[in-house]
Motif scaffolding. Structure first.
Motif, PDB file in Angstrom:
ATOM      1  N   LYS A 360       8.779  34.211 -68.879  1.00 61.19           N
ATOM      2  CA  LYS A 360       9.207  33.097 -68.024  1.00 61.19           C
ATOM      3  C   LYS A 360       8.155  31.997 -67.995  1.00 61.19           C
ATOM      4  N   ARG A 367       9.614  24.075 -71.141  1.00 59.19           N
ATOM      5  CA  ARG A 367      10.530  23.204 -70.425  1.00 59.19           C
ATOM      6  C   ARG A 367       9.796  21.990 -69.849  1.00 59.19           C
ATOM      7  N   HIS A 389      16.015   8.836 -60.763  1.00 63.93           N
ATOM      8  CA  HIS A 389      16.055   9.922 -59.781  1.00 63.93           C
ATOM      9  C   HIS A 389      16.228  11.273 -60.485  1.00 63.93           C
ATOM     10  N   GLN A 393      13.599  14.390 -60.500  1.00 62.21           N
ATOM     11  CA  GLN A 393      13.949  15.702 -59.962  1.00 62.21           C
ATOM     12  C   GLN A 393      13.700  16.791 -61.004  1.00 62.21           C
ATOM     13  N   GLN A 394      14.027  16.481 -62.272  1.00 58.86           N
ATOM     14  CA  GLN A 394      13.844  17.474 -63.328  1.00 58.86           C
ATOM     15  C   GLN A 394      12.364  17.788 -63.516  1.00 58.86           C
ATOM     16  N   ASN A 396       9.953  17.355 -61.325  1.00 64.92           N
ATOM     17  CA  ASN A 396       9.493  18.089 -60.138  1.00 64.92           C
ATOM     18  C   ASN A 396       9.901  19.554 -60.222  1.00 64.92           C
ATOM     19  N   ALA A 397      11.137  19.794 -60.647  1.00 62.09           N
ATOM     20  CA  ALA A 397      11.634  21.173 -60.755  1.00 62.09           C
ATOM     21  C   ALA A 397      10.822  21.942 -61.781  1.00 62.09           C
ATOM     22  N   ASP A 401       8.476  25.121 -60.884  1.00 62.75           N
ATOM     23  CA  ASP A 401       8.714  26.444 -61.454  1.00 62.75           C
ATOM     24  C   ASP A 401       7.507  26.913 -62.259  1.00 62.75           C
ATOM     25  N   GLU A 404       4.887  28.289 -60.021  1.00 65.09           N
ATOM     26  CA  GLU A 404       5.186  29.628 -59.507  1.00 65.09           C
ATOM     27  C   GLU A 404       4.901  30.694 -60.564  1.00 65.09           C
ATOM     28  N   GLN A 405       5.110  30.346 -61.826  1.00 58.52           N
ATOM     29  CA  GLN A 405       4.835  31.311 -62.902  1.00 58.52           C
ATOM     30  C   GLN A 405       3.339  31.417 -63.193  1.00 58.52           C
ATOM     31  N   ALA A 407       0.965  31.211 -60.765  1.00 61.05           N
ATOM     32  CA  ALA A 407       0.268  31.860 -59.647  1.00 61.05           C
ATOM     33  C   ALA A 407      -0.145  33.301 -59.993  1.00 61.05           C
TER      34      ALA A 407
ATOM     35  N   THR B  84      18.997  21.334 -60.753  1.00 65.63           N
ATOM     36  CA  THR B  84      18.295  21.038 -62.006  1.00 65.63           C
ATOM     37  C   THR B  84      18.486  22.162 -63.014  1.00 65.63           C
ATOM     38  N   ASP B 118       0.346  39.247 -58.099  1.00 69.39           N
ATOM     39  CA  ASP B 118       0.789  37.894 -57.745  1.00 69.39           C
ATOM     40  C   ASP B 118       0.183  37.534 -56.392  1.00 69.39           C
ATOM     41  N   ARG B 204      12.591  26.802 -57.244  1.00 67.99           N
ATOM     42  CA  ARG B 204      12.071  25.476 -57.633  1.00 67.99           C
ATOM     43  C   ARG B 204      12.650  24.954 -58.939  1.00 67.99           C
ATOM     44  N   GLY B 205      12.782  25.856 -59.919  1.00 69.56           N
ATOM     45  CA  GLY B 205      13.267  25.381 -61.208  1.00 69.56           C
ATOM     46  C   GLY B 205      14.736  25.006 -61.192  1.00 69.56           C
ATOM     47  N   GLN B 208      16.305  20.970 -56.501  1.00 72.77           N
ATOM     48  CA  GLN B 208      15.289  20.183 -55.814  1.00 72.77           C
ATOM     49  C   GLN B 208      15.944  19.462 -54.646  1.00 72.77           C
TER      50      GLN B 208
END
Lengths: 419, 420
Positions: A360, A367, A389, A393-394, A396-397, A401, A404-405, A407, B84, B118, B204-205, B208
């Motif tokens: 991931k 990505r 916009h 958003q893309q 930021n997403a 993500d 988070e991967q 961390a 998204t 984690d 998050r992915g 949004q």
């Protein structure tokens, strides 16, 4: 500029992680003198074994979880866990010795760690919440200046899947990738010196159009080395410093490096006024280059930086906080992705067996990279405030993500004693 | 490990990989057994009954989503989201994840223990155990979700459109519409924010936030329906949806021309309505009350004495007592013909700092539910066009959404009927 009385502070590196890092480094340093671990006898589930029986009655705590009282000391490490059971549960670890201790719950066959408590003070009790499946477990007690002690092995019977665990990473594991990364950084600094030399030459001869063209490639070389900034020390502020948002802060004589020159190049300053900043930048880079063979990067910082490069990109680039006129924050963010890949590349062989989410993470990097690349058109990058916009958003997403991967990478590469 | 029927999806997937917690023993059992349909809520007292302020509690599983017919709670966050996720598979994974997080957060329990692999799975803002705390999570889909991206064009609910601008609106695009809506409500603000952080972290992915408005409900002052920022009780005349027959008639979409997957859902309208409170405070009490049609102190209609007295419009055909253009008379004329245009209001007050002109920036997060957007919200809106009160309010955002059917049990998920 962090020394300025008006409280001007460069945005990175974040001081909190620096402090954090120091603590980890000291913890790791205490481990360098290594000796063989003391292995204890195997205690079959519920047998009581050879260890004195401590009644580990599960009380009825408010959390509704099974609690087991466990002793921590070199002589009685793990005593009290006599009725093993699968599931999420809490071990109330009580340090009965006179010395602070680290406690790990391990699989003694593989060394994988299911839970840890650091710095358990003498006489205190702290909870360790773990998710256990069927398998073998043992507590490991690690006190300063003493060999690690592994308590009796306890077997959880049945066929329950095991909870999350990872093999620890120790200082020795990290030395080869750190050296390799350090060597890679050395090559980049050479590349950087070529870039700042070109930029200085452009400005010296008064060709500001060429300087605006050559500024970005040089800056991006620097932005790919994100895991090394701590090692650069004060040179980081000289090369890539920023200033406060207070009015007039850009006139601060200490404002130096790429962003100082960026400000001038994109705000109509004369070549004459930029000669000194360009020379200072080039000089700082050459000094860094010439001294790099003496530098020693901190292995304990590797995993943290792999995570934090993108945290900083999100905080300072996606917000355009570090834009001084060129509008190239997305190019910087893209270079930061390269920088993250560079350090992850060095850590990869250690990460593969430890991070269940690695696929991931790879996908998230791809990505994010694609979303940024889509904002480059013939060498020109969309300024952050010109994104549509949907594009915003893309991005930021994708960054969210990706973070988070990342961390887990920092968590896994926290340097741990293994013996 | 906790059982996870969708673990395959997560292994392939692109989201964080929701680390499921361990449900508190009681909460899990409750969640599994409470299949709350209209019938299950029928026995509980009415939200609008003057004597019974008791709160209806909803389990997470049911024919309908929680957070619709239940009473408003003290704290809420209303979110509009842009999806998204790249395709239908990712959208499916997203909704699985939202469901799993919502199930855990509303039921409560111990957050997943991740050991050294984690950072902690939970923010800890509610302490080591997530209490559930009456949290409701209500999810809806907007018309834009049915564009070409996810192959859903032929499944759009019949009445679902992009929210139009009404006569007195001053819409700001940045505060309008969205692919999804998500409303989190609880008795405490920390519970709402904890849920928001958790869901955002795990998705998050895939989505949004497009816009977000937090709201609150005031306590009854001194009794009855809570007041809005205009000082008037707001929501007095809500339909008695505790009666399943009323709810089935006015709120829930059932059989008919709608796509089959919509059964058990409801059209959700949210309107962000700024209230110009300084201007309002400079208006005489007589004028205020004639604009509303109610007495400010008691909430009684101007022809009555008590809040829940029914206004007798037929005995006042010229509007001598309750003006013909007063808010309550236009919104709900109480005629046989307008009976089926009644809607269920679930609004919250909002307060978000100051405006550039120095005025307080506060207003109403107007949320309502209905079976048919045209027959209900749009019809009421048309009747209200140009009412005297429009000078003191400014609708600037919001959207039309379709609140999804409920999640029936532990194997079900939000949007299953839509996407499966």
């Amino acid at each position: 500029m962090s020394a300025e009385p008006d409280g001007i502070e460069p945005p990175h590196p974040p001081s909190s992680s620096r402090t954090h890092l120091v603590r980890r480094w000291q913890a790791a340093a205490a481990v360098v003198v290594v000796a063989a671990a003391v292995t204890a006898t195997v205690l079959a589930a519920g047998s009581g074994g050879g260890s004195p029986r401590t009644d580990a009655k599960a009380t009825a705590p408010a959390d509704g979880l099974r609690h087991t009282a466990v002793e921590v000391s070199t002589g009685t490490c793990g005593r009290g866990w006599s009725r093993p059971q699968a599931g999420t549960q809490v071990f109330d670890l009580h340090n009965t010795s006179g010395t602070a201790s680290e406690v790990d719950l391990t699989d003694p066959r593989t060394g994988r760690i299911f839970g840890e408590v650091e710095g358990l003070a003498p006489g205190t009790t702290r909870p360790m919440t773990v998710d256990l499946g069927s398998g073998s477990y043992a507590f490991k007690c690690l006190q300063d200046d003493t060999d690690a002690v592994t308590g009796p092995t306890v077997v959880v019977a049945g066929r329950q899947p095991q909870g999350p665990a990872a093999a620890p990473v120790n200082q020795h594991d990290l030395i080869p990738p750190t050296l390799a990364y350090q060597k890679w950084v050395g090559q980049r600094i050479g590349e950087l010196a070529a870039g700042t030399g070109t930029l200085k030459a452009d400005i010296d001869r008064g060709d500001l159009a060429a300087a605006r063209r050559d500024w970005l490639p040089a800056h991006l070389v620097y932005e790919r080395m994100g895991a090394a900034y701590d090692t650069f020390g004060d040179a980081d502020a000289a090369i890539n410093g920023t200033v406060a948002r207070t009015p007039g802060a850009v006139d601060d004589p200490d404002f130096a490096g790429f962003h100082r020159i960026e400000y001038g190049l994109w705000h109509g300053e004369s070549a004459a006024s930029l000669r000194a900043p360009a020379a200072a930048l080039d000089s700082a880079v050459r000094t860094l280059r010439d001294g790099w063979s003496e530098a020693r990067m901190d292995p304990a910082a590797m995993g943290l930086r792999a995570h934090e490069i993108i945290e900083n990109a999100e905080q300072f680039e996606l917000t355009a906080r570090t834009d001084y006129g060129s509008g190239t924050n997305l190019a910087t963010a893209r270079a930061n992705v390269d920088g993250t890949r560079a350090i992850l590349g060095q850590l990869r062989s250690l990460l593969v067996p430890r991070d269940a989410g690695l696929a991931k993470l790879d996908a998230a990097l791809d990505r994010t990279q694609a979303a940024l690349d889509a904002q480059q058109h013939g060498g020109t990058w969309t300024p952050v405030d010109r994104l549509t916009h949907a594009q915003r958003q893309q991005i930021n997403a994708d960054f969210g993500d990706l973070l988070e991967q990342l961390a887990p990478v920092a968590a896994i590469f926290e340097v741990r004693r293994t013996a | 490990m906790t059982d996870n029927p969708h673990s395959d999806l997560h292994r392939r997937g692109f989201l964080r990989g929701a680390a499921l917690g361990v449900g508190a023993v009681g909460a899990v059992a409750g969640g599994a057994t409470v299949l709350a349909g209209s019938a299950a809520t029928a026995a509980t007292p009415s939200a609008t009954s003057p004597a019974a302020p008791a709160r209806r509690k909803a389990g997470f599983h049911g024919v309908h989503q929680a957070g619709i017919v239940e009473d408003v709670q003290l704290s809420t966050a209303f979110l509009s989201l842009d999806v998204t996720a790249a395709d239908r598979r990712e959208l499916t994974e997203l909704l699985h994840t939202v469901t799993e997080r919502a199930r855990f957060l509303t039921s409560g329990g111990t957050p997943a223990a991740l050991g050294i692999t984690d950072s902690p799975s939970d923010s800890g803002t509610l302490g080591p155990q997530v209490p559930g705390d009456g949290l409701t999570v209500t999810a809806g889909v907007g018309a834009s979700l049915f564009d070409g991206r996810f192959g859903l064009a032929d499944r759009k609910p019949l009445r679902l459109t992009r929210m139009p601008a009404f006569d007195d609106d001053d819409l700001d695009e940045a505060w309008c519409h969205g692919d999804l809506s998500l409303q989190l409500s609880a008795p405490h603000a920390d519970t709402v924010l904890h849920a928001l952080r958790d869901i955002a972290r795990n998705t998050r992915g895939g989505m949004q936030v497009r816009w977000r408005m937090d709201g609150f409900t005031s306590p009854p002052r001194p009794s009855g329906t809570p007041r809005n920022h205009l000082g008037f009780k707001d929501g007095t005349a809500n339909p008695e949806v505790a009666d399943p027959a009323v709810a089935d008639h006015l709120v829930w979409v059932g059989a008919g021309a709608e796509p089959a997957w919509t059964a058990g859902g409801s059209y959700q309208v949210v309107r962000l309505i700024r209230m110009l409170v300084e201007f309002w405070d400079r208006v005489s009490i007589t004028e205020q009350e004639r604009m509303l049609g109610r007495t400010r102190d008691t909430g009684a209609p101007l022809d009555g004495s008590h809040e829940f007295d029914t206004p007798k419009f037929s005995q006042d055909p010229a509007g001598d007592v309750i003006p013909l253009d007063s808010h309550i008379r236009l919104a709900n004329p109480r005629t046989a013909k307008t009976e089926n245009s009644r809607l269920l209001r679930r609004g919250y007050n909002y307060d978000r700092g100051m405006d550039s002109n120095g005025n307080l920036d506060m207003g109403l997060v107007f949320v309502c539910y209905q079976q048919d957007l045209e027959r209900q919200f749009a019809a009421v809106q048309q009747r209200l066009a140009g009412e005297p009160m429009v000078d003191y309010i400014s609708p600037f955002g919001g959207g039309y959404f379709y609140a999804l059917p409920g999640v029936r049990d532990r194997t079900d998920w939000l949007g299953r009927a839509l996407l499966a």
